[in-house]
Each structure stands twice: as structure tokens, then as C-alpha cells.
Motif scaffolding. Structure first.
Motif, PDB file in Angstrom:
ATOM      1  N   GLU A 237      23.750  73.340-108.048  1.00  0.00           N
ATOM      2  CA  GLU A 237      22.787  72.263-107.844  1.00  0.00           C
ATOM      3  C   GLU A 237      22.523  71.466-109.116  1.00  0.00           C
ATOM      4  O   GLU A 237      22.290  70.252-109.061  1.00  0.00           O
ATOM      5  N   MET A 238      22.569  72.136-110.286  1.00  0.00           N
ATOM      6  CA  MET A 238      22.121  71.502-111.516  1.00  0.00           C
ATOM      7  C   MET A 238      23.247  70.898-112.346  1.00  0.00           C
ATOM      8  O   MET A 238      23.018  69.935-113.080  1.00  0.00           O
ATOM      9  N   ILE A 239      24.449  71.459-112.281  1.00  0.00           N
ATOM     10  CA  ILE A 239      25.557  70.922-113.087  1.00  0.00           C
ATOM     11  C   ILE A 239      25.843  69.485-112.649  1.00  0.00           C
ATOM     12  O   ILE A 239      26.011  69.202-111.471  1.00  0.00           O
ATOM     13  N   GLY A 240      25.874  68.599-113.632  1.00  0.00           N
ATOM     14  CA  GLY A 240      26.066  67.180-113.352  1.00  0.00           C
ATOM     15  C   GLY A 240      24.773  66.391-113.344  1.00  0.00           C
ATOM     16  O   GLY A 240      24.801  65.158-113.327  1.00  0.00           O
ATOM     17  N   HIS A 241      23.641  67.095-113.361  1.00  0.00           N
ATOM     18  CA  HIS A 241      22.336  66.430-113.418  1.00  0.00           C
ATOM     19  C   HIS A 241      21.814  66.433-114.857  1.00  0.00           C
ATOM     20  O   HIS A 241      22.266  67.204-115.698  1.00  0.00           O
ATOM     21  N   SER A 242      20.805  65.598-115.108  1.00  0.00           N
ATOM     22  CA  SER A 242      20.232  65.507-116.446  1.00  0.00           C
ATOM     23  C   SER A 242      19.249  66.651-116.673  1.00  0.00           C
ATOM     24  O   SER A 242      18.503  67.046-115.770  1.00  0.00           O
ATOM     25  N   VAL A 243      19.227  67.168-117.900  1.00  0.00           N
ATOM     26  CA  VAL A 243      18.290  68.223-118.268  1.00  0.00           C
ATOM     27  C   VAL A 243      16.844  67.715-118.234  1.00  0.00           C
ATOM     28  O   VAL A 243      15.899  68.502-118.121  1.00  0.00           O
ATOM     29  N   VAL A 244      16.657  66.396-118.292  1.00  0.00           N
ATOM     30  CA  VAL A 244      15.319  65.813-118.230  1.00  0.00           C
ATOM     31  C   VAL A 244      14.638  66.145-116.901  1.00  0.00           C
ATOM     32  O   VAL A 244      13.410  66.256-116.837  1.00  0.00           O
ATOM     33  N   GLU A 245      15.428  66.324-115.839  1.00  0.00           N
ATOM     34  CA  GLU A 245      14.870  66.607-114.520  1.00  0.00           C
ATOM     35  C   GLU A 245      14.136  67.939-114.471  1.00  0.00           C
ATOM     36  O   GLU A 245      13.348  68.176-113.550  1.00  0.00           O
ATOM     37  N   MET A 246      14.376  68.812-115.459  1.00  0.00           N
ATOM     38  CA  MET A 246      13.750  70.132-115.459  1.00  0.00           C
ATOM     39  C   MET A 246      12.404  70.128-116.171  1.00  0.00           C
ATOM     40  O   MET A 246      11.767  71.174-116.260  1.00  0.00           O
ATOM     41  N   ARG A 247      11.951  68.987-116.673  1.00  0.00           N
ATOM     42  CA  ARG A 247      10.697  68.918-117.414  1.00  0.00           C
ATOM     43  C   ARG A 247       9.676  68.087-116.644  1.00  0.00           C
ATOM     44  O   ARG A 247      10.034  67.230-115.839  1.00  0.00           O
ATOM     45  N   ALA A 249       7.365  65.221-115.923  1.00  0.00           N
ATOM     46  CA  ALA A 249       7.462  63.824-116.353  1.00  0.00           C
ATOM     47  C   ALA A 249       6.252  63.404-117.177  1.00  0.00           C
ATOM     48  O   ALA A 249       6.392  62.731-118.206  1.00  0.00           O
ATOM     49  N   GLU A 250       5.051  63.800-116.744  1.00  0.00           N
ATOM     50  CA  GLU A 250       3.842  63.401-117.477  1.00  0.00           C
ATOM     51  C   GLU A 250       3.845  63.981-118.888  1.00  0.00           C
ATOM     52  O   GLU A 250       3.437  63.319-119.854  1.00  0.00           O
ATOM     53  N   GLU A 251       4.308  65.216-119.027  1.00  0.00           N
ATOM     54  CA  GLU A 251       4.361  65.849-120.343  1.00  0.00           C
ATOM     55  C   GLU A 251       5.375  65.154-121.237  1.00  0.00           C
ATOM     56  O   GLU A 251       5.124  64.941-122.433  1.00  0.00           O
ATOM     57  N   LEU A 252       6.509  64.771-120.672  1.00  0.00           N
ATOM     58  CA  LEU A 252       7.528  64.060-121.439  1.00  0.00           C
ATOM     59  C   LEU A 252       7.026  62.692-121.875  1.00  0.00           C
ATOM     60  O   LEU A 252       7.245  62.267-123.017  1.00  0.00           O
ATOM     61  N   ASP A 253       6.346  61.987-120.969  1.00  0.00           N
ATOM     62  CA  ASP A 253       5.832  60.664-121.315  1.00  0.00           C
ATOM     63  C   ASP A 253       4.795  60.759-122.433  1.00  0.00           C
ATOM     64  O   ASP A 253       4.733  59.899-123.312  1.00  0.00           O
ATOM     65  N   ALA A 254       3.963  61.809-122.380  1.00  0.00           N
ATOM     66  CA  ALA A 254       2.980  61.998-123.453  1.00  0.00           C
ATOM     67  C   ALA A 254       3.682  62.258-124.776  1.00  0.00           C
ATOM     68  O   ALA A 254       3.257  61.764-125.831  1.00  0.00           O
ATOM     69  N   ALA A 255       4.774  63.045-124.740  1.00  0.00           N
ATOM     70  CA  ALA A 255       5.531  63.319-125.963  1.00  0.00           C
ATOM     71  C   ALA A 255       6.201  62.053-126.480  1.00  0.00           C
ATOM     72  O   ALA A 255       6.283  61.828-127.691  1.00  0.00           O
ATOM     73  N   VAL A 256       6.690  61.212-125.558  1.00  0.00           N
ATOM     74  CA  VAL A 256       7.303  59.944-125.956  1.00  0.00           C
ATOM     75  C   VAL A 256       6.271  59.054-126.640  1.00  0.00           C
ATOM     76  O   VAL A 256       6.530  58.452-127.687  1.00  0.00           O
ATOM     77  N   GLY A 260       5.865  57.744-130.626  1.00  0.00           N
ATOM     78  CA  GLY A 260       5.862  56.310-130.917  1.00  0.00           C
ATOM     79  C   GLY A 260       7.078  55.594-130.403  1.00  0.00           C
ATOM     80  O   GLY A 260       7.442  54.523-130.886  1.00  0.00           O
ATOM     81  N   ARG A 261       7.737  56.153-129.394  1.00  0.00           N
ATOM     82  CA  ARG A 261       8.936  55.506-128.843  1.00  0.00           C
ATOM     83  C   ARG A 261       8.522  54.513-127.753  1.00  0.00           C
ATOM     84  O   ARG A 261       7.629  54.790-126.958  1.00  0.00           O
ATOM     85  N   GLN A 262       9.202  53.399-127.721  1.00  0.00           N
ATOM     86  CA  GLN A 262       8.917  52.381-126.720  1.00  0.00           C
ATOM     87  C   GLN A 262       9.922  52.514-125.588  1.00  0.00           C
ATOM     88  O   GLN A 262      11.127  52.599-125.802  1.00  0.00           O
ATOM     89  N   ALA A 263       9.421  52.537-124.368  1.00  0.00           N
ATOM     90  CA  ALA A 263      10.310  52.646-123.219  1.00  0.00           C
ATOM     91  C   ALA A 263       9.634  52.028-122.006  1.00  0.00           C
ATOM     92  O   ALA A 263       8.414  52.004-121.897  1.00  0.00           O
ATOM     93  N   SER A 264      10.438  51.545-121.106  1.00  0.00           N
ATOM     94  CA  SER A 264       9.920  50.974-119.872  1.00  0.00           C
ATOM     95  C   SER A 264      10.034  52.005-118.769  1.00  0.00           C
ATOM     96  O   SER A 264      11.081  52.624-118.585  1.00  0.00           O
ATOM     97  N   ALA A 265       8.952  52.203-118.035  1.00  0.00           N
ATOM     98  CA  ALA A 265       8.932  53.250-117.019  1.00  0.00           C
ATOM     99  C   ALA A 265      10.045  53.037-116.008  1.00  0.00           C
ATOM    100  O   ALA A 265      10.273  51.947-115.502  1.00  0.00           O
ATOM    101  N   GLY A 266      10.733  54.146-115.720  1.00  0.00           N
ATOM    102  CA  GLY A 266      11.765  54.123-114.698  1.00  0.00           C
ATOM    103  C   GLY A 266      13.088  53.575-115.159  1.00  0.00           C
ATOM    104  O   GLY A 266      14.040  53.529-114.401  1.00  0.00           O
ATOM    105  N   TRP A 292       7.296  73.828-123.687  1.00  0.00           N
ATOM    106  CA  TRP A 292       7.252  72.854-122.602  1.00  0.00           C
ATOM    107  C   TRP A 292       6.811  73.545-121.311  1.00  0.00           C
ATOM    108  O   TRP A 292       6.999  74.751-121.148  1.00  0.00           O
ATOM    109  N   THR A 293       6.278  72.753-120.405  1.00  0.00           N
ATOM    110  CA  THR A 293       6.013  73.228-119.052  1.00  0.00           C
ATOM    111  C   THR A 293       7.306  73.118-118.253  1.00  0.00           C
ATOM    112  O   THR A 293       7.964  72.075-118.268  1.00  0.00           O
TER     113      THR A 293
END
Length: 574
Positions: A237-247, A249-256, A260-266, A292-293
Motif C-alpha cells: 500500500e505504501m511503496i510509491g507513496h510519499s512519506v509525508v502522507e504518514m504525518r 498535516a496540521e503538525e507539518l504545517d506548524a513545523a513549516v 519560516g518556509r513559504q508555501a501555498s496550501a495544497g 512526530w505524531t
């Protein structure tokens, strides 16, 4: 693009050629050259002297090809294969004798079977090849009574064997080098295969740790059994998917946002920013460790401690990927949280009765005239131990505030020199009773913006720690001064130096951990619970400063605190 991609119509030919035995393949080049000679010779020469010999030469070469294709050469010794190129030399001699006497140039064809002999059997092949070349060159001199170019034939009788020897030597050396290289490559491939199988076995055997390997963009390539157990998702199920999917999202956005990184949602840019905060220092070759959670069935399930390192590029890769090792620390985190809550609760509940005890002790002190000496001594013991217990409770409460992120500093203009002088006056009785010299080496005022209460607590902790670890006859010196940082910003520096027992080098980094006590303290049964330096570090951090420690066992220790003296830090929880 390869030749195979350019000419797909030749794929069947390539397939057939790849399936042929190497013994047969070595005879094909000469057979093609022999065929060309048969086509060219009748046009180049006026006549063919002995057609029967030409036919015999053709028969010999065909027999060589048939034998190379059908006979089981792999069952016989290597020397048996020499009969094939030697047969080709005979075919050359027959063709040359069957043609006119001017066809002595056909002798040059022997260089092809000469190369085959040298390639097949090294030095012995070189000797056979040279002998075959000599025989092929001398044959015209024995068979032809009247050569058209006798001088040229004599020259060829010397030149062609020399060329054959040189060519055979070169081919043999090249063959030996290629075989050695091939054997080395095979040994390396076997070693890599063994290492890969061993590592794959170790990765799969690690069921308590999640081990995930990705490419440079975070796409999962390896997902071990431990990762399956942690995430409740299979490797398929996981091979070929991004490791970001396992974290989360709210916690990652707070870390971003924290980074101080700039990014557009989505957006893809947002995914890249999320992945960048996951790998952290690993992107530049370091080791990144962070809690991480983690998710299970799409929901937060606990906390993992994730260690990320850069993976060495595999053969064929331009850029290496990343290796993620995650350990479930949910139980540890819950245990720490429960312990902190318990300490905070107990400390808060203890403070009220201790305050009451101190209040009644103070009332007893007001009636000092009616107390006997023995009773007055008892009151002093009660007050001293109650104060000690209250100090411990205050430390526990402060530590709980720090851990809960509720530790507040209220900066205002203050003179560090005055704070140091007050702390030295308070510690002087203790130093005198333990026969330790306490000196204040501050020469001038040290103005800065800081919380005066916390600053005094910091200096008291450092002085108390230095005095406890210094034996009778030793010395403790405290100095405060202003200086310029490398960026020319003003900073206040506090140094507390003692000539005490020192701290083992391997324990220096742990001194600011809560409840940690150096071995030199436990061996001498010095009082304390290991909170003073932990609180000092928290106070320094809250003011945006740095605490450094240098120590040598048996010589002494120096604590250096550096605080910004320009702009006051923001008041609020830290």
C-alpha cells in the motif's frame, strides 16, 4: 537512446545471437572474412590454379563452423578448442595454395584465428598462434616453385609472424585483463548481493522500529515489517507513496511555519516544504532527530522519535534518498507527562502546608523571649528544614512550568553587578562555614534587560552549586562584565569559577538534565535532587542567552552565562 531502440526490427537477430555459444561466436568473424575472400579472389586474380584445394579449404572452414556449433566443447578441456582456429589456418593455407602464386596476400587472414587462439588460452595461445602464423607464411615457399614476388614473400615470412606474435600478445593481455575485471566485478556483485540480502533480512527483522527508505523526493521504496506494524498499512500500500502522507498535516504545517518556509496550501510547493521539515538537517548530510505524531488508519495514534539520515546513491542513481528510522515513544511520552502532572500536583499541594508551618514558626519567633534555648534551637531546625522543603517545592513547580510551556519572564532594566553582589552576600555565611573563599570579581555595572527575580535565582543556583562542590581551602570566583559579540551587539557575561572536585568529561553534557546528579556529587553524598542547573538553563534560554560548562575532574569547573544586553526579550510563556 540505444541501438536496440533505433532498430527494433533486428531484435530477433539479436535474440538468436545472444543465445549462441561463445565458442561458435568466436569463429563467425573469420568465417565471414573467408567468405569475402572467396568472393573477391576470382575477380582479383587471373586464374585459380587448383580449384580442388579451394574447395577443400571451403570444406575445412565449414567443418570448423559445424564443429563449433554442434560439439559439446564445455565438457572437454580448453585445449580441445584450439583445433578450431588451427583448422581455420589450414583453410587459409588451402585457399592460398589453390589460387595463383600472386595470392600470397591471403596469408594475412591468419591474423584472425591467431587472435582467437591468444584470446582463448593466454600465453600458450600466443605460442600456438605464432607457430601457426610461421607455418602459414612458409607454406608458399614450400609449395610454389616460381613465386612472382619472392623478395616480398621472404619479407612476409619474417614480418607476418612478428605481427602475429605482437597481436597475439596484445590480445592475450587484453583478455587476461578483461577476465580479471569480470571476476572482480562478479565478486563485487556477489558481495553486494550478500550485503543486500543481509541488510534486507536485518531491516525485516526489526519489528520494533519502523524503517523506511525513500528516494530524494520522499517517495517510499522500502517499508519494513516494523513500519507495517506501526502504521497498520502494508508495504504494497505504501511503496510509491510519499512519506509525508504518514504525518499529521496540521503538525507539518506548524513545523513549516516555525521554519519560516513559504508555501501555498495544497500545492506541490507545499508538499516540498513539508518534506523539507521532515528531513531537516539530513538534507545537507547531517542527522535529523525529531518527535512526530504518527497516523494509524488516518487518525493520530501516538508519538514516534524519527531519525533521518541521507542514503548513499545506488548504482544508476544520480541522487541518494533518505533513510527514516522511527521508534514508538508513546508510552514514554505518556509516562513523562503523568510524572510531570504528578510532580506539579504534589508540589502545589505541599506548598500550602509548608507555608503554614513557616507562618507558625514566624509567630513563635515573635515570642522569642518566652522560649528556652533548647526550644529556640528546635524552632530554628523547623524553620531551616521548612525553608529547604519550600525551596525544593518551588523548584519542582518551576520545572513543571517550564515543561508545560508556562514559564514566564518579565524583563525590566536591571544591573547584573548588583544581582551578583546580593547573591555573594547571601552565600557568604555558607562559604565561611565551609572554609571556602568566595570572591566577587565584578569591576563595573552590567546593565541589561532581564527578569530580576529569575536572574537572582540563576546566580544563586550557580553559586550554591560551586560552593557545594568546592572542598575546604578552595575558592569560588564570580565575575560579571559587558562585552561585544562578534556581530558587535552588547552582551552580558557571567562567569562562576571554582576549584572544586570537577565533573567527569562524559557527564558535562548531562548536567542541565532534570534530576541528573554528577557521580562526584553522589560519591560525596552532597545534598540536592538535580534540579538547580536544569532550572538555570531554562532561565538562560528564556532570556535568549547561552550556558556553557567547562570542567576538569580534580581541577575545577567554570560556568559561563551569556545574555543579550541590548533589547529586552519578549515577556510571555517559553
Amino acid at each position: 537512446m540505444s541501438a536496440q531502440d533505433h532498430f527494433p526490427r533486428f531484435d530477433p537477430v539479436r535474440t538468436v545471437w545472444a543465445s549462441l555459444d561463445s565458442v561458435f561466436k568466436r569463429q563467425v568473424p573469420f568465417a565471414l572474412m573467408y567468405l569475402v575472400a572467396l568472393v573477391v579472389v576470382p575477380f582479383a586474380l587471373d586464374q585459380v590454379d587448383v580449384p580442388g584445394l579451394v574447395v577443400a579449404g571451403i570444406f575445412v572452414e565449414v567443418a570448423v563452423l559445424v564443429a563449433a556449433y554442434w560439439l559439446p566443447w564445455h565438457r572437454w578441456p580448453l585445449a580441445a578448442q584450439h583445433s578450431l582456429p588451427l583448422g581455420s589456418v589450414v583453410a587459409v593455407v588451402l585457399l592460398e595454395r589453390g589460387c595463383s602464386s600472386s595470392a600470397v596476400f591471403l596469408t594475412a587472414l591468419v591474423l584472425v584465428p591467431v587472435s582467437t587462439l591468444a584470446w582463448t588460452d593466454g600465453r600458450r595461445g600466443v605460442a600456438l598462434a605464432t607457430g601457426a602464423a610461421v607455418a602459414a607464411v612458409l607454406t608458399p615457399m614450400l609449395w610454389f616453385d616460381d613465386l612472382e614476388f619472392p623478395e616480398g614473400t621472404l619479407v612476409r615470412a619474417v614480418l607476418i609472424p612478428l605481427v602475429a606474435f605482437a597481436l597475439a600478445s596484445f590480445v592475450a593481455a587484453a583478455a587476461d585483463n578483461l577476465r580479471a575485471h569480470a571476476e572482480g566485478q562478479k565478486a563485487l556483485a556477489d558481495q553486494l548481493r550478500t550485503s543486500r540480502d543481509l541488510m534486507a533480512g536485518l531491516v525485516e527483522a526489526a519489528t520494533e522500529q519502523a524503517i523506511i527508505a525513500t528516494d530524494s523526493g520522499g517517495v517510499i521504496e522500502v517499508f519494513n515489517r516494523g513500519a507495517e506494524n506501526l502504521s497498520a498499512r502494508t508495504a504494497e500500500e505504501m511503496i510509491g507513496h510519499s512519506v509525508v502522507e504518514m504525518r499529521l498535516a496540521e503538525e507539518l504545517d506548524a513545523a513549516v511555519e516555525e521554519a519560516g518556509r513559504q508555501a501555498s496550501a495544497g500545492s506541490a510547493r507545499d508538499a516540498a516544504a513539508r518534506f523539507a521539515v521532515i528531513v531537516g538537517q539530513a538534507a545537507t548530510g547531517g542527522v535529523h532527530v525529531r518527535d512526530w505524531t504518527y497516523l494509524r488508519h488516518g487518525e493520530p495514534a501516538g508519538t514516534v522519535r524519527l531519525t533521518v539520515t541521507r542514503r548513499v546513491p545506488l548504482p544508476g542513481e544520480d541522487h541518494g534518498g533518505y533513510l527514516f528510522v522511527a521508534t514508538d515513544i508513546t508510552a514514554q511520552v505518556e509516562s513523562e507527562r503523568a510524572k510531570d502532572e504528578f510532580l506539579g500536583y504534589v508540589s502545589h499541594e505541599l506548598r500550602t502546608p509548608i507555608s503554614a508551618v513557616l507562618g507558625y514558626v514566624e509567630l513563635l519567633g515573635l515570642d522569642d523571649a518566652n522560649l528556652t534555648d533548647e526550644q529556640r534551637c528546635y524552632v530554628e531546625v523547623i524553620e531551616r528544614n521548612a525553608q529547604r522543603l519550600l525551596h525544593l517545592v518551588d523548584d519542582l513547580l518551576l520545572r513543571a512550568q517550564v515543561d508545560a510551556g508556562r514559564f514566564v519572564v518579565r524583563p525590566e532594566p536591571v544591573d547584573l553587578a548588583e544581582v551578583v553582589a546580593a547573591s555573594v552576600r547571601s552565600a557568604a555565611p555558607f562559604a565561611a562555614s565551609h572554609q571556602v573563599t568566595l570572591l566577587d570579581g565584578t569591576a563595573a555595572a552590567v546593565p541589561l534587560a532581564a527578569d530580576p527575580v529569575r536572574l537572582a535565582q540563576m546566580v544563586d543556583n550557580l553559586l550554591s552549586n560551586a560552593l557545594k562542590f568546592t572542598l575546604a581551602g578552595g575558592r569560588v570566583v564570580v565575575r560579571a562584565a559587558l562585552r561585544r559579540a562578534p556581530d558587535l551587539a552588547p552582551e552580558a557575561v557571567l562567569e562562576v569559577t571554582d576549584t572544586g572536585v570537577g565533573i567527569p568529561a562524559q557527564e558535562v553534557r548531562q548536567l542541565t538534565d532534570r534530576f541528573f546528579r554528577a557521580s562526584t556529587a553522589t560519591q560525596r553524598r552532597l545534598p540536592g535532587v538535580g534540579l538547580g542547573l536544569s532550572i538555570t538553563k531554562a532561565i538562560v534560554d528564556a532570556h535568549g542567552g547561552e550556558l556553557s560548562i567547562s570542567s576538569e575532574e580534580g581541577v575545577g569547573t567554570t560556568f559561563t552565562v551569556t545574555l543579550p544586553a541590548g533589547t529586552a526579550p519578549t515577556s510571555g510563556p517559553v
